[in-house]
Design an enzyme around this catalytic site. Structure first.
Site, short mmCIF file in Angstrom:
data_model
loop_
_atom_site.label_atom_id
_atom_site.label_comp_id
_atom_site.label_asym_id
_atom_site.label_seq_id
_atom_site.Cartn_x
_atom_site.Cartn_y
_atom_site.Cartn_z
N ARG A 42 45.14 -32.16 146.94
CA ARG A 42 45.47 -31.24 145.85
C ARG A 42 44.40 -30.15 145.78
NH1 ARG A 42 44.09 -30.48 140.45
NH2 ARG A 42 45.77 -29.74 139.09
N SER A 115 56.29 -35.19 138.85
CA SER A 115 55.59 -35.45 137.59
C SER A 115 56.53 -35.29 136.40
CB SER A 115 54.42 -34.48 137.42
OG SER A 115 53.43 -34.71 138.39
N LYS A 145 42.29 -32.22 134.28
CA LYS A 145 43.27 -31.20 133.92
C LYS A 145 43.10 -30.89 132.44
CE LYS A 145 47.36 -30.88 135.53
NZ LYS A 145 48.80 -31.11 135.79
#
Length: 216
Positions: A42, A115, A145
């Protein structure tokens, strides 16, 4: 590589931005040796690799390492890159490409993770063909996040009950709260800091995977 639910048990996520001096590959090798069951690359954020060729080279190196350990390799939000480097799958979020577009591009050649944070999103996913697992969270507050709202264990249980797909939980998960997350119906645990900031990856993976033995 065929997807198996147990591949979600210790699902590590990382990019160069998550490690000191961008030392992703040394981390990945240690994590594979320690026993992670899936790895997702990621690369996101201002400190991430933004040159395409550099990213391709990095992804190919990750592909080579994960193949040596026969661990699924997932690319975050980039079907073209996943196909180019021979990754096993792709994972997309609600703000990434539309899931229908991803499923069409993947065309059963890739594992697809999606997600979901709400019942409506899970219901939508349940109507689609080609998804392999759902990622649900953030379960707890997370520093990885900053914009993620934590859903908590009660909502996690609601989502895992509703989903026709296995669910990997993410967000603020530690060795101390893993048992609670699994009792809420998660098939596995994913995260960034759980793995990248571990002082002893072998011990972390041993303790994490031991939870599944107790669940049997």
């Amino acid at each position: 590589m065929n997807f198996k639910t147990r591949d979600l048990q210790a699902y590590a996520i990382a990019g160069t931005q998550d490690l000191p001096d961008q030392q992703l590959l040394p981390f990945l090798k240690k994590a594979l040796e320690a026993g992670i069951t899936t790895f997702q690359l990621r690369e996101k954020g201002p400190a991430a690799v933004n040159d395409r060729q550099t990213l391709v080279t990095l992804a190919k190196a990750c592909r080579q390492l994960t193949a040596q350990y026969q661990v699924p390799f997932i690319i975050d939000d980039d079907v073209a890159l996943a196909l180019e480097v021979g990754a096993d799958g792709v994972h997309v979020g609600q703000k990434d490409q539309p899931i229908e577009t991803v499923l069409k591009q993947a065309h059963q050649r890739l594992i697809v993770g999606y997600s979901c944070e709400t019942s409506g999103q899970v219901n939508h996913a349940n109507q689609l063909t080609g998804i392999d697992y759902l990622g649900c969270g953030a379960v707890f507050p997370t520093v990885s996040k900053a914009d993620a709202e934590n859903i908590g264990l009660t909502q996690l249980r609601q989502l895992t009950t509703l989903s026709t797909y296995p669910v990997v939980a993410i967000g603020g998960i530690t060795l101390e709260n893993t048992a609670q997350v699994l009792k809420a119906g998660a098939a596995g645990i994913s995260g960034i800091t759980l793995f990248t900031q571990s002082p002893d990856l072998t011990q972390t993976l041993t303790q994490l995977l031991a939870h599944y033995q107790r669940e049997v």
